[in-house]
Design an enzyme around this catalytic site. Sequence first.
Site, PDB file in Angstrom:
ATOM      1  N   THR A 317       0.498  -1.191   0.125  1.00 22.22           N
ATOM      2  CA  THR A 317      -0.081   0.093  -0.233  1.00 22.22           C
ATOM      3  C   THR A 317       0.843   1.008   0.050  1.00 22.22           C
ATOM      4  O   THR A 317       2.349   0.852   0.527  1.00 22.22           O
ATOM      5  CB  THR A 317      -0.931  -0.041   0.689  1.00 22.22           C
ATOM      6  OG1 THR A 317      -0.313   0.133   2.309  1.00 22.22           O
ATOM      7  CG2 THR A 317      -1.427  -1.159   1.855  1.00 22.22           C
ATOM      8  N   CYS A 318      -0.067   2.250   0.175  1.00 18.22           N
ATOM      9  CA  CYS A 318       0.636   3.720  -0.419  1.00 18.22           C
ATOM     10  C   CYS A 318       0.860   4.459   1.467  1.00 18.22           C
ATOM     11  O   CYS A 318       1.869   5.737   1.432  1.00 18.22           O
ATOM     12  CB  CYS A 318       0.293   4.991  -0.923  1.00 18.22           C
ATOM     13  SG  CYS A 318      -1.234   5.065  -0.463  1.00 18.22           S
ATOM     14  N   ASP A 319       0.707   3.398   2.525  1.00 20.70           N
ATOM     15  CA  ASP A 319       1.159   3.999   3.558  1.00 20.70           C
ATOM     16  C   ASP A 319       2.338   4.124   4.166  1.00 20.70           C
ATOM     17  O   ASP A 319       2.793   2.564   3.950  1.00 20.70           O
ATOM     18  CB  ASP A 319       0.171   3.210   4.391  1.00 20.70           C
ATOM     19  CG  ASP A 319      -0.421   3.920   5.472  1.00 20.70           C
ATOM     20  OD1 ASP A 319       0.719   3.743   6.751  1.00 20.70           O
ATOM     21  OD2 ASP A 319      -1.506   4.332   6.293  1.00 20.70           O
ATOM     22  N   ASN A 357      -6.830  -0.217   0.314  1.00 26.22           N
ATOM     23  CA  ASN A 357      -5.847   0.112  -0.827  1.00 26.22           C
ATOM     24  C   ASN A 357      -7.068  -0.695  -1.977  1.00 26.22           C
ATOM     25  O   ASN A 357      -5.788  -0.560  -3.081  1.00 26.22           O
ATOM     26  CB  ASN A 357      -4.608   0.190  -0.411  1.00 26.22           C
ATOM     27  CG  ASN A 357      -3.931   1.803  -0.296  1.00 26.22           C
ATOM     28  OD1 ASN A 357      -2.760   2.069  -0.887  1.00 26.22           O
ATOM     29  ND2 ASN A 357      -4.883   2.655  -1.402  1.00 26.22           N
TER      30      ASN A 357
END
Length: 373
Positions: A317-319, A357
Amino acid sequence: MTMSVPAGELGTPYLRFDLDGLDRAYRAMRDALPEARVHYAMKCNPARPILARLRELGASFEIASAAELGELRAIGVPAAEVLFSNPVKVPAHVRQAWTAGVYRFAVDSDAELDKIASAAPGAAVYVRLATTAGGSAVPSEGKFGVGPGAAARLLRGARARGLRAYGITFHVGSQMTDPGAWADAIERCAAVMTGLRRTGIRLAMLDVGGGFPARYDSDVPDLRTYAKHIRTAIDRHVPYPVELVVEPGRALVAQAGVMVATVIGVARRGGARWAHLDVGAFNGFMEALETRTALRYPVCDSRDSPRRDSFHLTGPTCDSQDTVRYSVPLSADLAVGDRVYLQVAGAYTTAYASRFNGFDPPGLRFVCSAGAP
Protein backbone atom coordinates in the site's frame (compact mmCIF):
# COMPACT_ATOMS: atom_id res chain seq x y z
CA MET A 1 19.64 -20.36 -8.10
CA THR A 2 15.85 -19.99 -8.19
CA MET A 3 14.68 -18.02 -11.22
CA SER A 4 12.45 -15.01 -10.74
CA VAL A 5 8.81 -15.18 -11.77
CA PRO A 6 6.90 -12.02 -12.66
CA ALA A 7 4.77 -10.71 -9.80
CA GLY A 8 1.10 -11.53 -10.19
CA GLU A 9 1.76 -14.96 -11.71
CA LEU A 10 2.38 -16.73 -8.42
CA GLY A 11 -1.05 -16.45 -6.84
CA THR A 12 0.44 -14.74 -3.80
CA PRO A 13 0.06 -13.73 -1.10
CA TYR A 14 -1.21 -16.84 0.60
CA LEU A 15 -0.87 -18.49 3.97
CA ARG A 16 0.42 -22.04 3.70
CA PHE A 17 -0.94 -23.79 6.78
CA ASP A 18 0.32 -27.16 7.98
CA LEU A 19 -2.53 -29.06 9.63
CA ASP A 20 -0.09 -31.62 11.02
CA GLY A 21 1.79 -28.77 12.66
CA LEU A 22 -1.50 -27.83 14.30
CA ASP A 23 -1.81 -31.41 15.58
CA ARG A 24 1.63 -31.21 17.16
CA ALA A 25 0.92 -27.87 18.82
CA TYR A 26 -2.39 -29.09 20.23
CA ARG A 27 -0.85 -32.27 21.59
CA ALA A 28 1.97 -30.26 23.17
CA MET A 29 -0.63 -28.17 24.98
CA ARG A 30 -2.55 -31.25 26.12
CA ASP A 31 0.65 -32.97 27.26
CA ALA A 32 1.71 -29.91 29.24
CA LEU A 33 -1.67 -29.38 30.94
CA PRO A 34 -3.62 -32.63 30.71
CA GLU A 35 -5.92 -31.53 33.53
CA ALA A 36 -7.14 -28.47 31.58
CA ARG A 37 -9.95 -28.24 29.04
CA VAL A 38 -8.65 -26.54 25.89
CA HIS A 39 -11.01 -23.95 24.38
CA TYR A 40 -9.40 -22.61 21.19
CA ALA A 41 -9.73 -18.83 20.83
CA MET A 42 -11.06 -18.92 17.29
CA LYS A 43 -10.51 -15.20 16.65
CA CYS A 44 -6.85 -16.11 16.14
CA ASN A 45 -7.55 -17.99 12.92
CA PRO A 46 -11.15 -19.02 12.20
CA ALA A 47 -10.50 -20.94 8.98
CA ARG A 48 -12.90 -23.86 8.86
CA PRO A 49 -10.28 -26.60 8.19
CA ILE A 50 -8.46 -25.46 11.34
CA LEU A 51 -11.63 -25.55 13.40
CA ALA A 52 -12.52 -28.98 11.99
CA ARG A 53 -9.10 -30.43 12.75
CA LEU A 54 -9.16 -29.09 16.30
CA ARG A 55 -12.63 -30.55 16.73
CA GLU A 56 -11.30 -33.95 15.62
CA LEU A 57 -8.49 -33.62 18.16
CA GLY A 58 -10.97 -33.04 20.98
CA ALA A 59 -10.72 -29.28 21.45
CA SER A 60 -13.55 -27.05 22.56
CA PHE A 61 -13.86 -23.41 21.53
CA GLU A 62 -14.16 -19.83 22.76
CA ILE A 63 -16.09 -17.19 20.81
CA ALA A 64 -16.78 -13.46 20.78
CA SER A 65 -19.80 -13.28 18.46
CA ALA A 66 -22.79 -15.12 17.06
CA ALA A 67 -21.05 -15.35 13.68
CA GLU A 68 -18.20 -17.31 15.23
CA LEU A 69 -20.72 -19.63 16.85
CA GLY A 70 -22.31 -20.13 13.42
CA GLU A 71 -18.98 -21.32 12.04
CA LEU A 72 -18.65 -23.85 14.84
CA ARG A 73 -22.19 -25.14 14.47
CA ALA A 74 -21.55 -25.61 10.74
CA ILE A 75 -18.92 -28.24 11.58
CA GLY A 76 -21.03 -29.93 14.26
CA VAL A 77 -19.64 -28.38 17.45
CA PRO A 78 -22.32 -28.58 20.18
CA ALA A 79 -23.14 -25.10 21.41
CA ALA A 80 -23.04 -26.31 25.01
CA GLU A 81 -19.27 -26.87 24.65
CA VAL A 82 -18.63 -23.25 23.66
CA LEU A 83 -17.52 -20.43 25.98
CA PHE A 84 -18.73 -16.92 25.08
CA SER A 85 -15.76 -15.09 26.57
CA ASN A 86 -16.25 -11.62 25.11
CA PRO A 87 -17.03 -9.59 28.27
CA VAL A 88 -19.23 -7.11 26.36
CA LYS A 89 -21.58 -8.73 23.87
CA VAL A 90 -24.14 -7.58 21.33
CA PRO A 91 -27.53 -8.23 22.97
CA ALA A 92 -28.87 -10.03 19.90
CA HIS A 93 -25.79 -12.27 19.92
CA VAL A 94 -26.51 -13.28 23.51
CA ARG A 95 -30.06 -14.26 22.57
CA GLN A 96 -28.90 -16.22 19.52
CA ALA A 97 -26.21 -18.04 21.46
CA TRP A 98 -28.55 -18.88 24.34
CA THR A 99 -31.21 -20.16 21.97
CA ALA A 100 -28.60 -22.31 20.23
CA GLY A 101 -27.47 -23.88 23.52
CA VAL A 102 -24.53 -21.76 24.73
CA TYR A 103 -24.99 -21.39 28.49
CA ARG A 104 -21.72 -19.84 29.76
CA PHE A 105 -21.06 -16.11 29.29
CA ALA A 106 -18.26 -13.83 30.51
CA VAL A 107 -19.07 -10.53 32.26
CA ASP A 108 -17.22 -7.62 33.81
CA SER A 109 -20.01 -5.12 34.56
CA ASP A 110 -23.49 -4.78 36.01
CA ALA A 111 -24.78 -3.77 32.59
CA GLU A 112 -23.58 -7.09 31.16
CA LEU A 113 -25.25 -9.01 33.99
CA ASP A 114 -28.51 -7.21 33.23
CA LYS A 115 -28.12 -7.98 29.53
CA ILE A 116 -27.60 -11.69 30.14
CA ALA A 117 -30.39 -11.91 32.71
CA SER A 118 -32.73 -10.46 30.09
CA ALA A 119 -31.50 -12.31 26.97
CA ALA A 120 -30.36 -15.59 28.57
CA PRO A 121 -32.31 -16.07 31.83
CA GLY A 122 -30.75 -18.70 34.05
CA ALA A 123 -27.42 -18.72 32.20
CA ALA A 124 -24.06 -19.35 33.87
CA VAL A 125 -21.68 -16.41 34.08
CA TYR A 126 -17.97 -16.11 34.76
CA VAL A 127 -16.37 -12.81 35.66
CA ARG A 128 -13.29 -11.34 33.95
CA LEU A 129 -10.64 -10.34 36.50
CA ALA A 130 -8.22 -7.56 35.57
CA THR A 131 -4.53 -8.47 35.64
CA THR A 132 -1.46 -6.44 36.46
CA ALA A 133 1.03 -8.54 34.53
CA GLY A 134 3.27 -6.82 32.01
CA GLY A 135 5.84 -8.10 29.58
CA SER A 136 3.63 -9.47 26.84
CA ALA A 137 4.77 -8.74 23.29
CA VAL A 138 1.22 -7.86 22.26
CA PRO A 139 -0.34 -6.18 25.34
CA SER A 140 -4.06 -6.81 25.47
CA GLU A 141 -5.09 -5.84 28.99
CA GLY A 142 -6.73 -2.63 30.17
CA LYS A 143 -9.91 -2.77 28.13
CA PHE A 144 -11.58 -5.52 30.17
CA GLY A 145 -11.61 -6.80 33.72
CA VAL A 146 -12.37 -5.75 37.27
CA GLY A 147 -10.64 -6.03 40.63
CA PRO A 148 -11.26 -8.87 43.11
CA GLY A 149 -13.82 -6.92 45.14
CA ALA A 150 -15.87 -6.02 42.09
CA ALA A 151 -15.55 -9.56 40.76
CA ALA A 152 -17.04 -10.98 43.96
CA ARG A 153 -19.81 -8.38 43.91
CA LEU A 154 -20.70 -9.23 40.29
CA LEU A 155 -20.89 -12.94 41.04
CA ARG A 156 -23.15 -12.28 44.01
CA GLY A 157 -25.19 -10.02 41.73
CA ALA A 158 -25.47 -12.84 39.21
CA ARG A 159 -27.14 -15.03 41.80
CA ALA A 160 -29.49 -12.19 42.74
CA ARG A 161 -30.52 -11.92 39.07
CA GLY A 162 -31.34 -15.60 38.77
CA LEU A 163 -28.09 -16.41 36.98
CA ARG A 164 -25.58 -19.07 37.94
CA ALA A 165 -22.32 -17.76 39.43
CA TYR A 166 -20.15 -20.17 37.46
CA GLY A 167 -16.52 -19.11 37.32
CA ILE A 168 -13.74 -16.61 37.07
CA THR A 169 -11.29 -15.83 34.26
CA PHE A 170 -8.45 -13.50 33.27
CA HIS A 171 -5.99 -12.82 30.45
CA VAL A 172 -2.35 -11.96 31.13
CA GLY A 173 -1.69 -10.49 27.65
CA SER A 174 -0.92 -12.00 24.28
CA GLN A 175 2.50 -13.55 23.53
CA MET A 176 3.37 -13.60 27.23
CA THR A 177 6.96 -14.75 27.66
CA ASP A 178 6.95 -14.69 31.47
CA PRO A 179 5.60 -18.01 32.77
CA GLY A 180 5.20 -16.48 36.21
CA ALA A 181 2.60 -14.01 34.96
CA TRP A 182 -0.23 -16.42 35.78
CA ALA A 183 0.66 -16.84 39.46
CA ASP A 184 -0.54 -13.45 40.74
CA ALA A 185 -3.78 -13.65 38.75
CA ILE A 186 -4.52 -17.15 40.04
CA GLU A 187 -3.88 -16.03 43.62
CA ARG A 188 -6.32 -13.13 43.14
CA CYS A 189 -8.90 -15.52 41.66
CA ALA A 190 -8.45 -17.81 44.65
CA ALA A 191 -9.09 -14.94 47.05
CA VAL A 192 -12.39 -14.23 45.28
CA MET A 193 -13.33 -17.91 45.47
CA THR A 194 -12.54 -18.08 49.18
CA GLY A 195 -14.61 -15.00 49.94
CA LEU A 196 -17.57 -16.19 47.90
CA ARG A 197 -17.58 -19.57 49.60
CA ARG A 198 -18.36 -17.81 52.87
CA THR A 199 -21.55 -16.50 51.28
CA GLY A 200 -22.57 -19.90 49.94
CA ILE A 201 -21.26 -19.47 46.38
CA ARG A 202 -18.95 -22.17 45.08
CA LEU A 203 -17.56 -21.66 41.58
CA ALA A 204 -17.22 -24.46 39.04
CA MET A 205 -14.59 -23.09 36.63
CA LEU A 206 -11.22 -21.34 36.70
CA ASP A 207 -10.36 -20.10 33.19
CA VAL A 208 -6.72 -18.95 33.02
CA GLY A 209 -7.17 -17.57 29.51
CA GLY A 210 -4.65 -17.49 26.70
CA GLY A 211 -1.43 -15.60 26.12
CA PHE A 212 0.77 -18.66 25.62
CA PRO A 213 3.47 -17.66 23.15
CA ALA A 214 4.72 -18.89 19.80
CA ARG A 215 8.41 -19.03 18.90
CA TYR A 216 9.13 -16.20 16.46
CA ASP A 217 12.77 -15.10 16.00
CA SER A 218 13.82 -15.92 19.58
CA ASP A 219 13.28 -18.72 22.04
CA VAL A 220 10.38 -18.73 24.48
CA PRO A 221 9.91 -20.97 27.52
CA ASP A 222 8.53 -24.42 26.95
CA LEU A 223 4.82 -24.95 27.56
CA ARG A 224 5.67 -27.32 30.38
CA THR A 225 7.27 -24.41 32.21
CA TYR A 226 4.04 -22.43 31.93
CA ALA A 227 2.09 -25.46 33.10
CA LYS A 228 4.34 -25.86 36.13
CA HIS A 229 3.74 -22.24 37.21
CA ILE A 230 -0.02 -22.55 36.69
CA ARG A 231 -0.23 -25.87 38.52
CA THR A 232 1.88 -24.66 41.43
CA ALA A 233 -0.26 -21.53 41.86
CA ILE A 234 -3.47 -23.56 41.79
CA ASP A 235 -2.17 -26.11 44.29
CA ARG A 236 -0.98 -23.35 46.60
CA HIS A 237 -3.93 -20.96 46.48
CA VAL A 238 -7.18 -22.33 45.00
CA PRO A 239 -9.39 -23.38 47.93
CA TYR A 240 -11.32 -26.24 46.30
CA PRO A 241 -11.36 -28.30 43.07
CA VAL A 242 -12.66 -26.58 39.93
CA GLU A 243 -12.63 -27.28 36.20
CA LEU A 244 -9.47 -25.77 34.75
CA VAL A 245 -9.81 -24.11 31.34
CA VAL A 246 -7.23 -22.60 28.98
CA GLU A 247 -7.99 -20.51 25.90
CA PRO A 248 -4.91 -20.75 23.64
CA GLY A 249 -4.89 -19.23 20.18
CA ARG A 250 -1.46 -18.17 18.96
CA ALA A 251 0.28 -21.11 20.63
CA LEU A 252 -1.77 -23.55 18.56
CA VAL A 253 -1.73 -21.98 15.10
CA ALA A 254 1.14 -19.49 14.71
CA GLN A 255 3.99 -21.86 13.95
CA ALA A 256 1.90 -23.94 11.54
CA GLY A 257 1.60 -21.04 9.09
CA VAL A 258 4.01 -19.60 6.50
CA MET A 259 3.01 -16.50 4.54
CA VAL A 260 4.18 -16.78 0.95
CA ALA A 261 4.66 -13.37 -0.68
CA THR A 262 6.09 -11.98 -3.89
CA VAL A 263 8.58 -9.13 -4.21
CA ILE A 264 6.86 -6.40 -6.24
CA GLY A 265 9.62 -3.80 -5.94
CA VAL A 266 13.15 -3.20 -4.66
CA ALA A 267 14.70 0.19 -3.98
CA ARG A 268 17.48 1.92 -2.10
CA ARG A 269 16.36 4.95 -0.10
CA GLY A 270 18.36 6.89 2.46
CA GLY A 271 21.09 4.27 2.55
CA ALA A 272 18.65 1.43 3.22
CA ARG A 273 17.41 -1.30 0.90
CA TRP A 274 13.66 -1.84 0.73
CA ALA A 275 11.83 -4.90 -0.53
CA HIS A 276 8.17 -4.21 -1.32
CA LEU A 277 5.96 -7.28 -0.95
CA ASP A 278 2.43 -8.04 -2.07
CA VAL A 279 1.52 -8.53 1.61
CA GLY A 280 1.92 -6.03 4.41
CA ALA A 281 0.49 -4.76 7.67
CA PHE A 282 -2.97 -3.98 6.34
CA ASN A 283 -3.59 -7.15 4.32
CA GLY A 284 -2.03 -9.68 6.66
CA PHE A 285 0.44 -8.42 9.24
CA MET A 286 -1.54 -6.01 11.39
CA GLU A 287 0.38 -7.25 14.43
CA ALA A 288 3.54 -5.78 12.95
CA LEU A 289 1.78 -2.42 13.08
CA GLU A 290 0.31 -3.06 16.54
CA THR A 291 3.70 -3.91 18.01
CA ARG A 292 5.73 -1.38 15.98
CA THR A 293 7.44 -4.39 14.35
CA ALA A 294 8.52 -5.78 17.74
CA LEU A 295 6.88 -9.06 16.74
CA ARG A 296 9.60 -10.32 14.40
CA TYR A 297 8.62 -13.03 11.96
CA PRO A 298 11.45 -15.30 10.78
CA VAL A 299 12.02 -14.62 7.07
CA CYS A 300 13.78 -16.33 4.16
CA ASP A 301 13.58 -16.01 0.37
CA SER A 302 13.44 -18.20 -2.72
CA ARG A 303 16.93 -17.27 -4.00
CA ASP A 304 18.72 -18.34 -0.81
CA SER A 305 21.91 -16.75 -2.08
CA PRO A 306 25.08 -17.03 0.04
CA ARG A 307 25.67 -13.28 -0.38
CA ARG A 308 23.36 -11.44 2.00
CA ASP A 309 22.16 -7.88 2.46
CA SER A 310 19.85 -6.15 4.90
CA PHE A 311 16.33 -5.26 3.73
CA HIS A 312 13.35 -3.45 5.17
CA LEU A 313 10.25 -5.48 4.28
CA THR A 314 7.26 -3.32 3.48
CA GLY A 315 3.79 -3.88 2.12
CA PRO A 316 2.09 -2.96 -1.16
CA THR A 317 0.00 0.00 0.00
CA CYS A 318 0.95 3.65 -0.17
CA ASP A 319 0.71 4.00 3.61
CA SER A 320 4.08 4.84 5.18
CA GLN A 321 3.32 2.65 8.22
CA ASP A 322 2.80 -0.46 6.11
CA THR A 323 6.05 -2.20 7.09
CA VAL A 324 6.43 -5.71 8.47
CA ARG A 325 10.12 -5.91 9.49
CA TYR A 326 13.26 -3.81 9.41
CA SER A 327 16.84 -4.91 8.74
CA VAL A 328 16.20 -8.47 7.63
CA PRO A 329 19.13 -10.39 6.09
CA LEU A 330 18.06 -11.75 2.71
CA SER A 331 19.69 -12.62 -0.61
CA ALA A 332 21.67 -9.62 -1.83
CA ASP A 333 20.38 -10.21 -5.38
CA LEU A 334 16.72 -10.30 -4.32
CA ALA A 335 14.64 -9.09 -7.27
CA VAL A 336 11.11 -8.41 -8.40
CA GLY A 337 9.22 -11.69 -8.73
CA ASP A 338 11.17 -13.55 -6.05
CA ARG A 339 9.29 -15.14 -3.21
CA VAL A 340 9.67 -14.22 0.42
CA TYR A 341 8.52 -16.58 3.16
CA LEU A 342 7.38 -15.09 6.45
CA GLN A 343 7.25 -17.87 9.01
CA VAL A 344 5.27 -18.31 12.24
CA ALA A 345 2.43 -16.50 10.46
CA GLY A 346 -0.55 -18.69 11.28
CA ALA A 347 -1.99 -16.37 13.94
CA TYR A 348 -3.92 -13.13 13.38
CA THR A 349 -2.78 -12.70 9.77
CA THR A 350 -5.66 -13.83 7.59
CA ALA A 351 -8.06 -13.05 10.46
CA TYR A 352 -7.04 -9.37 10.56
CA ALA A 353 -6.49 -8.86 6.84
CA SER A 354 -8.44 -6.15 5.00
CA ARG A 355 -8.67 -4.87 1.43
CA PHE A 356 -7.11 -1.52 2.30
CA ASN A 357 -5.97 0.36 -0.80
CA GLY A 358 -7.62 -2.35 -2.90
CA PHE A 359 -5.07 -5.09 -2.22
CA ASP A 360 -6.42 -8.59 -1.72
CA PRO A 361 -6.06 -10.35 1.62
CA PRO A 362 -4.00 -13.54 1.55
CA GLY A 363 -5.50 -16.80 0.42
CA LEU A 364 -5.22 -20.01 2.39
CA ARG A 365 -3.63 -23.27 1.30
CA PHE A 366 -3.64 -26.28 3.60
CA VAL A 367 -0.94 -28.93 3.60
CA CYS A 368 -0.08 -31.96 5.72
CA SER A 369 3.51 -32.69 6.67
CA ALA A 370 3.17 -35.71 8.93
CA GLY A 371 6.46 -36.44 10.62
CA ALA A 372 8.00 -33.07 9.80
CA PRO A 373 9.93 -31.43 12.64
